[in-house]
Design a protein around this motif. Sequence first.
Motif, PDB file in Angstrom:
ATOM      1  N   VAL A  41       1.252  15.216   2.636  1.00 12.29           N
ATOM      2  CA  VAL A  41       2.464  14.383   2.543  1.00 12.29           C
ATOM      3  C   VAL A  41       3.095  14.390   1.150  1.00 12.29           C
ATOM      4  O   VAL A  41       4.228  13.944   0.981  1.00 12.29           O
ATOM      5  CB  VAL A  41       2.204  12.903   2.974  1.00 12.29           C
ATOM      6  CG1 VAL A  41       1.748  12.852   4.434  1.00 12.29           C
ATOM      7  CG2 VAL A  41       1.226  12.206   2.041  1.00 12.29           C
ATOM      8  N   CYS A  42       2.350  14.894   0.158  1.00 14.30           N
ATOM      9  CA  CYS A  42       2.808  14.833  -1.245  1.00 14.30           C
ATOM     10  C   CYS A  42       4.201  15.446  -1.399  1.00 14.30           C
ATOM     11  O   CYS A  42       4.474  16.544  -0.922  1.00 14.30           O
ATOM     12  CB  CYS A  42       1.817  15.567  -2.144  1.00 14.30           C
ATOM     13  SG  CYS A  42       2.362  15.695  -3.859  1.00 14.30           S
ATOM     14  N   SER A  43       5.084  14.707  -2.072  1.00 14.40           N
ATOM     15  CA  SER A  43       6.441  15.221  -2.277  1.00 14.40           C
ATOM     16  C   SER A  43       6.698  15.482  -3.757  1.00 14.40           C
ATOM     17  O   SER A  43       7.829  15.683  -4.182  1.00 14.40           O
ATOM     18  CB  SER A  43       7.457  14.213  -1.728  1.00 14.40           C
ATOM     19  OG  SER A  43       7.220  12.938  -2.308  1.00 14.40           O
ATOM     20  N   GLY A  44       5.624  15.439  -4.551  1.00 16.92           N
ATOM     21  CA  GLY A  44       5.774  15.651  -6.000  1.00 16.92           C
ATOM     22  C   GLY A  44       5.800  17.131  -6.342  1.00 16.92           C
ATOM     23  O   GLY A  44       5.773  17.994  -5.462  1.00 16.92           O
ATOM     24  N   ALA A  45       5.795  17.388  -7.642  1.00 11.47           N
ATOM     25  CA  ALA A  45       5.807  18.773  -8.103  1.00 11.47           C
ATOM     26  C   ALA A  45       4.389  19.168  -8.535  1.00 11.47           C
ATOM     27  O   ALA A  45       3.523  18.318  -8.685  1.00 11.47           O
ATOM     28  CB  ALA A  45       6.769  18.901  -9.273  1.00 11.47           C
ATOM     29  N   PRO A  49      -2.699  17.150  -4.090  1.00  8.53           N
ATOM     30  CA  PRO A  49      -1.759  16.028  -4.191  1.00  8.53           C
ATOM     31  C   PRO A  49      -1.505  15.663  -5.649  1.00  8.53           C
ATOM     32  O   PRO A  49      -2.436  15.629  -6.439  1.00  8.53           O
ATOM     33  CB  PRO A  49      -2.509  14.911  -3.458  1.00  8.53           C
ATOM     34  CG  PRO A  49      -3.960  15.250  -3.590  1.00  8.53           C
ATOM     35  CD  PRO A  49      -4.047  16.743  -3.689  1.00  8.53           C
ATOM     36  N   CYS A  50      -0.238  15.355  -5.974  1.00 10.20           N
ATOM     37  CA  CYS A  50       0.107  15.101  -7.376  1.00 10.20           C
ATOM     38  C   CYS A  50      -0.430  13.748  -7.842  1.00 10.20           C
ATOM     39  O   CYS A  50      -0.683  13.542  -9.017  1.00 10.20           O
ATOM     40  CB  CYS A  50       1.618  15.188  -7.584  1.00 10.20           C
ATOM     41  SG  CYS A  50       2.532  13.758  -6.954  1.00 10.20           S
ATOM     42  N   GLY A  51      -0.576  12.818  -6.899  1.00  8.68           N
ATOM     43  CA  GLY A  51      -1.154  11.515  -7.233  1.00  8.68           C
ATOM     44  C   GLY A  51      -0.152  10.499  -7.745  1.00  8.68           C
ATOM     45  O   GLY A  51      -0.492   9.335  -7.913  1.00  8.68           O
ATOM     46  N   VAL A  52       1.068  10.915  -8.034  1.00 16.14           N
ATOM     47  CA  VAL A  52       2.034   9.977  -8.624  1.00 16.14           C
ATOM     48  C   VAL A  52       3.332   9.825  -7.828  1.00 16.14           C
ATOM     49  O   VAL A  52       4.095   8.880  -8.061  1.00 16.14           O
ATOM     50  CB  VAL A  52       2.380  10.339 -10.099  1.00 16.14           C
ATOM     51  CG1 VAL A  52       1.176  10.108 -10.994  1.00 16.14           C
ATOM     52  CG2 VAL A  52       2.868  11.778 -10.217  1.00 16.14           C
ATOM     53  N   CYS A  53       3.592  10.744  -6.897  1.00 19.49           N
ATOM     54  CA  CYS A  53       4.850  10.619  -6.149  1.00 19.49           C
ATOM     55  C   CYS A  53       4.777   9.420  -5.198  1.00 19.49           C
ATOM     56  O   CYS A  53       3.694   8.872  -4.960  1.00 19.49           O
ATOM     57  CB  CYS A  53       5.153  11.908  -5.384  1.00 19.49           C
ATOM     58  SG  CYS A  53       4.064  12.165  -3.976  1.00 19.49           S
ATOM     59  N   ARG A  54       5.907   9.052  -4.633  1.00 20.03           N
ATOM     60  CA  ARG A  54       5.959   7.906  -3.726  1.00 20.03           C
ATOM     61  C   ARG A  54       4.970   8.072  -2.556  1.00 20.03           C
ATOM     62  O   ARG A  54       4.272   7.154  -2.166  1.00 20.03           O
ATOM     63  CB  ARG A  54       7.400   7.786  -3.206  1.00 20.03           C
ATOM     64  CG  ARG A  54       7.675   6.574  -2.354  1.00 20.03           C
ATOM     65  CD  ARG A  54       8.950   6.774  -1.574  1.00 20.03           C
ATOM     66  NE  ARG A  54       8.827   7.906  -0.662  1.00 20.03           N
ATOM     67  CZ  ARG A  54       9.788   8.333   0.150  1.00 20.03           C
ATOM     68  NH1 ARG A  54      10.952   7.762   0.149  1.00 20.03           N
ATOM     69  NH2 ARG A  54       9.573   9.350   0.958  1.00 20.03           N
ATOM     70  N   ASP A  55       4.928   9.312  -2.026  1.00 19.82           N
ATOM     71  CA  ASP A  55       4.048   9.560  -0.881  1.00 19.82           C
ATOM     72  C   ASP A  55       2.567   9.467  -1.256  1.00 19.82           C
ATOM     73  O   ASP A  55       1.772   8.889  -0.520  1.00 19.82           O
ATOM     74  CB  ASP A  55       4.365  10.937  -0.287  1.00 19.82           C
ATOM     75  CG  ASP A  55       5.735  10.949   0.379  1.00 19.82           C
ATOM     76  OD1 ASP A  55       5.878  10.262   1.402  1.00 19.82           O
ATOM     77  OD2 ASP A  55       6.651  11.596  -0.147  1.00 19.82           O
ATOM     78  N   CYS A  56       2.213  10.052  -2.409  1.00 21.00           N
ATOM     79  CA  CYS A  56       0.810   9.975  -2.849  1.00 21.00           C
ATOM     80  C   CYS A  56       0.389   8.527  -3.073  1.00 21.00           C
ATOM     81  O   CYS A  56      -0.718   8.130  -2.687  1.00 21.00           O
ATOM     82  CB  CYS A  56       0.608  10.770  -4.145  1.00 21.00           C
ATOM     83  SG  CYS A  56       0.397  12.534  -3.868  1.00 21.00           S
ATOM     84  N   VAL A  57       1.272   7.749  -3.710  1.00 23.85           N
ATOM     85  CA  VAL A  57       0.923   6.359  -4.014  1.00 23.85           C
ATOM     86  C   VAL A  57       0.700   5.569  -2.722  1.00 23.85           C
ATOM     87  O   VAL A  57      -0.294   4.854  -2.571  1.00 23.85           O
ATOM     88  CB  VAL A  57       2.006   5.703  -4.919  1.00 23.85           C
ATOM     89  CG1 VAL A  57       1.782   4.209  -5.039  1.00 23.85           C
ATOM     90  CG2 VAL A  57       2.001   6.361  -6.304  1.00 23.85           C
TER      91      VAL A  57
HETATM   92 ZN   LIG Z   1       2.346  13.558  -4.624  1.00 21.09          ZN
END
Ligand SMILES: [Zn+2]
Length: 256
Positions: A41-45, A49-57
């Motif tokens: 689901v991660c939508s970060g760069a 998982p990036c861990g900081v994008c809205r989806d990761c959080v």
């Molecule tokens: Zn993410």
Amino acid sequence: MDLSDLRKRLSGRRIFHAYIVTGGTGEKRLRAGELIARAAVCSGAGPAPCGVCRDCVKALRGVHPDIETVRSQRKDRELTVDSMREVRSRAAVVPNEADRSVYIIADADLMNLQAQNAMLKIFEEPPGHAVFVLLAENPLKLIPTVRSRCETVTLPPEPEEEPGCRRLAEEIIKAYTSRDSLGLTRALSPMEKLDRTEVSELIPALRAIAVRAVPEKDLPDFSDTLDEAELMARANVNAGHIAGLLLGRLCDTRKR
Ligand SMILES: [Zn+2]
């Protein structure tokens, strides 16, 4: 594919439609499944998982609307065809927020044959956005046609229980079964130095070994003694006193 391969593939944002996670413990399998879900689901760069994008959080907080953990609602934990059909119809709908929706099937090896066939139907025409993660202690309970459509992630086995504790338990039981009261005194003496946690590990280790090593006729008394030791340990009685109880009781039993 083991856990490190999985991390590599996830970080490269390569997500498969279906996974089987096996090996490790139930807890570790669930964590690996959640890792896959976050990467999906991660939508970060950067690496997922990036861990900081809205989806990761949201995923980390366990509130992501596109990640669902499916569990049996039944007492016998069997996953039925009805629950799989529900998953199928929900998976057909486009995700709420992320690009993918993830279904973590806990105890997937408890799917009965009908449920597995329903799962197979999903796999035959998978909705492009859906990812399925099957957690299975025993993947051989899954039918081959389900297995062949999944990427299998095998977690490393759990380390054996604390060997010191196991060895001590073996010594105590050896002395007990050889009816050697002096040996039993010696075997129990290291117990006096154990801390609370170690005592609480020793008692189940004794129980586990007793089942195969203690003669049938002595088992009930032995087991009662361990029950009492366990109560004392829970009440924070110090290890020396518990060792004393074991010595008294176990020598006593021998005289009967
Ligand atoms: Zn993410």
